[in-house]
Write an enzyme that holds these catalytic residues in place. Structure first.
Site, PDB file in Angstrom:
ATOM      1  N   LYS A 226       0.831  -1.214   0.000  1.00  0.00           N
ATOM      2  CA  LYS A 226       0.000   0.000   0.000  1.00  0.00           C
ATOM      3  C   LYS A 226       0.858   1.254   0.000  1.00  0.00           C
ATOM      4  O   LYS A 226       0.634   2.169  -0.771  1.00  0.00           O
ATOM      5  CB  LYS A 226      -0.891   0.068   1.250  1.00  0.00           C
TER       6      LYS A 226
ATOM      7  N   ARG B 112      -9.042   1.085   9.185  1.00  0.00           N
ATOM      8  CA  ARG B 112      -8.719  -0.328   9.357  1.00  0.00           C
ATOM      9  C   ARG B 112      -9.818  -1.067  10.103  1.00  0.00           C
ATOM     10  O   ARG B 112      -9.703  -2.265  10.316  1.00  0.00           O
ATOM     11  CB  ARG B 112      -7.428  -0.453  10.173  1.00  0.00           C
TER      12      ARG B 112
ATOM     13  N   ARG C  59      11.797  -7.115   5.129  1.00  0.00           N
ATOM     14  CA  ARG C  59      11.776  -5.653   5.025  1.00  0.00           C
ATOM     15  C   ARG C  59      12.832  -5.022   5.931  1.00  0.00           C
ATOM     16  O   ARG C  59      13.066  -5.470   7.045  1.00  0.00           O
ATOM     17  CB  ARG C  59      10.383  -5.158   5.413  1.00  0.00           C
TER      18      ARG C  59
ATOM     19  N   ARG D 291      11.831  -3.548  11.516  1.00  0.00           N
ATOM     20  CA  ARG D 291      10.787  -3.039  12.411  1.00  0.00           C
ATOM     21  C   ARG D 291      10.398  -4.138  13.388  1.00  0.00           C
ATOM     22  O   ARG D 291      10.248  -5.296  12.984  1.00  0.00           O
ATOM     23  CB  ARG D 291       9.557  -2.657  11.569  1.00  0.00           C
TER      24      ARG D 291
ATOM     25  N   ARG E  73      -0.552  -9.793  12.875  1.00  0.00           N
ATOM     26  CA  ARG E  73      -1.044  -8.660  12.078  1.00  0.00           C
ATOM     27  C   ARG E  73      -1.929  -9.150  10.927  1.00  0.00           C
ATOM     28  O   ARG E  73      -2.929  -8.524  10.593  1.00  0.00           O
ATOM     29  CB  ARG E  73       0.133  -7.828  11.549  1.00  0.00           C
TER      30      ARG E  73
END
Ligand code: AMP
Length: 210
Positions: free
Chosen positions: A13, A88, A123, A156, A167
């Site tokens: 996104k 969300r 990531r 992260r 998540r």
């Protein structure tokens, strides 16, 4: 144009929102970026939010709704904006309606969970400027530091494998129902996000109609 980007965490996104943002000359507003900034600055909201983020849970609706309400009042939003990571939950979507926001498009970027897990655990992010990389798909030039500001890249905390699973579960249970919410209004378009960034960009721009 007023656009929402929906999709699981790690679906791309943010990357796509930035591209569309540059093309249309409208800002991208990411609640995740705003919240992480508050965590970094150690504000009261940031300290509270950190507990939720670190375990892969959502921050309370009232807090994120407040953030968006304030941000949308800024003058750079007058010609449109892209929301990345908000709403969300259904109450967040209802709050956006109450703010009088008329949306043009809701783009849902669809990627299988296995691909998402692989993307998120690989990531690497820059804690200074927020740039995002991936160890195999999009490494920084030297694989260690940020290309833009030379800060050493980090993982992260919420990209740890067990947190990624939580998540994804939260996404399917709480955020995915928003597709139905916007489908009923005739403004939802789904985009296959299981490909290169360029392929997804092409599909995204087609879905937006620009
Ligand atoms: P993101 O960078 O969009 O994946 O967001 C990182 C984290 O910030 C999420 O896992 C949530 O804990 C929190 N967050 C971001 N946006 C929202 C939202 N709209 N509602 C609740 N929590 C959010």
């Amino acid at each position: 144009m007023k656009i929402i980007f929906l999709g699981a965490p790690g679906a791309g996104k943010g990357t796509q929102a930035e591209k569309v943002s540059r093309k249309l000359g409208i800002p991208t507003i990411s609640t995740g970026v705003i919240i992480r900034e508050a965590v970094k600055c150690g504000t009261e909201m940031g300290l509270k939010a950190k507990e939720f983020i670190d375990k892969g849970a959502l921050v309370e609706d009232d807090v994120v709704i407040g953030i968006i309400k304030e941000r949308l009042q800024k003058s750079d939003c007058k010609d449109g904006f892209i929301l990345d990571g908000f709403p969300r939950t259904v109450p967040q979507a209802e709050a956006l309606d109450k703010m009088g926001v008329t949306l043009d498009r809701v783009i849902s970027i669809e990627v299988p969970d296995e691909v998402i897990s692989e993307r998120m655990t690989g990531r690497r992010v820059c804690a200074t400027c927020g740039a995002s990389y991936h160890v195999s798909d999009n490494p920084s030039l030297d694989g260690v530091n940020c290309d833009k500001c030379k800060t050493e890249l980090t993982v992260r905390a919420d990209d740890a494998p067990d947190v990624v699973l939580s998540r994804l579960a939260v996404y399917h249970e709480t955020t995915e129902p928003l597709k139905e919410y916007y489908l009923k209004r005739g403004i939802l378009k789904t985009v296959d996000g299981n490909g290169s960034v360029e392929q997804t960009s092409k599909r995204t721009l087609e879905a937006i109609g620009v």
